[in-house]
Write a protein that holds these residues in place. Structure first.
Motif, short mmCIF file in Angstrom:
data_model
loop_
_atom_site.label_atom_id
_atom_site.label_comp_id
_atom_site.label_asym_id
_atom_site.label_seq_id
_atom_site.Cartn_x
_atom_site.Cartn_y
_atom_site.Cartn_z
N THR A 183 -0.38 8.91 -0.42
CA THR A 183 -1.74 8.46 0.46
C THR A 183 -2.69 9.84 0.23
O THR A 183 -3.78 9.59 0.57
N ASN A 213 -4.37 11.61 -2.00
CA ASN A 213 -5.56 11.26 -2.43
C ASN A 213 -6.86 11.80 -1.81
O ASN A 213 -7.98 11.38 -2.72
N MET A 264 0.87 1.54 -6.40
CA MET A 264 0.49 2.09 -5.00
C MET A 264 2.43 2.68 -4.32
O MET A 264 1.50 3.69 -4.33
N GLN A 269 2.28 5.72 -6.95
CA GLN A 269 0.70 6.92 -6.47
C GLN A 269 0.00 7.00 -5.33
O GLN A 269 -0.44 8.09 -4.49
N THR A 284 -3.88 2.90 -1.88
CA THR A 284 -5.16 3.49 -2.62
C THR A 284 -6.89 2.30 -1.83
O THR A 284 -5.85 1.07 -1.74
N ASP A 285 -7.83 2.36 -1.69
CA ASP A 285 -8.23 1.66 -1.14
C ASP A 285 -9.62 1.69 -1.39
O ASP A 285 -11.13 1.93 -0.78
N ASN A 286 -10.05 1.24 -2.66
CA ASN A 286 -10.92 1.29 -3.66
C ASN A 286 -11.75 0.31 -2.84
O ASN A 286 -10.93 -0.61 -3.66
N ASP A 331 -7.64 -3.40 -4.78
CA ASP A 331 -7.15 -2.68 -3.84
C ASP A 331 -7.92 -3.63 -3.10
O ASP A 331 -7.01 -3.79 -1.33
#
Length: 274
Positions: free
Chosen positions: A53, A56, A234, A237, A240-242, A248
């Protein structure tokens, strides 16, 4: 106010405890609460997830000292904290934590001294955070006893499968018999958080009905987690917070709702204590 120390737990593995810990702490941090995640598992899954996280946003990640190394070297835990994002920190772990139970057996004779060790080790952290989450492996063991003893609240994660329900029943009885009755722990169960295999599935509804009969409807979280493909991604990887990505947004909305229900339940507990 000292931190609320919590863990998501069940006797059975594979119920989503680590993902839940990561995503609840992540979304509580977005709400402005200062959160610390302590990895208490030698497999270090949540360490990996949170470092991904962080990566990223930044490629420079270094673990200088693991939790077990800090214990062996008698370092304060706040010396090994890694910041993941604003309001979210991590105490990392690694495979060397497998020797932790032997460390306790070697250094303490009395059972209560072994069980209380980590709670005492955490004293320097409690004033620094609103929430401290301890991510534990799915075992009933001395290792986990020391984590549970350090907690104020435990949330039982219930995947809607028969074995998970049985695991929740065994786990709650174990807490009562061992931590509370034997070691006089003040830990409480904040509630039971269902993880659904599929929305609307018949088996999910049957297990939920059985859980309500066993534990009472007030003890079951109103918000429930569904197993989503994005959560699995997640796990591999990082979170994610797009905001332009609907998947997300959906995942983080679910865990924000869970985080807000935790806050509400804690508020009710505090009112009862007054």
């Amino acid at each position: 106010m000292p931190a609320t120390v919590m863990t998501f737990a069940n006797f059975k593995g594979g119920v989503g405890k680590t993902s839940t810990t990561a995503l609840v702490s992540y979304n509580l941090s977005k709400l402005g609460y200062k959160c610390l995640v302590i990895d208490f598992d030698a497999q270090a899954n949540i360490t990996s997830l949170l470092l991904k996280t962080k990566s990223n946003e930044s490629d420079i990640i270094t673990i200088n000292t693991t939790l077990m190394a800090a214990i062996n070297e008698q370092k304060e835990l706040n010396e090994i904290i890694i910041n993941i994002k604003p309001n979210l920190d991590l105490i990392p772990n690694a495979v060397d934590f497998s020797i932790y139970p032997r460390y306790l057996e070697k250094n303490f004779e009395n059972e209560i001294d072994k069980v209380a060790f980590f709670s005492n080790k955490m004293d320097s952290l409690r004033a620094e955070y609103d929430f401290i989450f301890i991510d534990v492996p799915p075992t009933l063991s001395l290792l986990n006893d020391t984590a549970f003893y350090a907690c104020n609240q435990i949330i039982v994660v219930l995947q809607t499968q028969e074995r998970s329900l049985a695991g929740a029943e065994v786990f709650i009885q174990y807490l009562q018999d061992t931590l509370i009755n034997e070691f006089n722990s003040n830990v409480d169960i904040l509630g039971i958080l269902p993880v659904l295999s599929k929305k609307g599935a018949r088996v999910d509804q049957e297990i939920l009905k059985a859980a309500i009969q066993e534990f009472g409807s007030d003890n079951i979280f109103n918000n429930k987690i569904s197993i989503m493909e994005r959560i699995k991604r997640m796990d591999m990887q990082g979170i994610t917070d797009n905001q332009k990505d609907i998947h997300d947004r959906n995942v983080n909305k679910v865990f924000t709702d869970v985080a807000e229900e935790i806050l509400k339940r804690l508020s009710s507990v505090k009112k009862e204590e007054v």
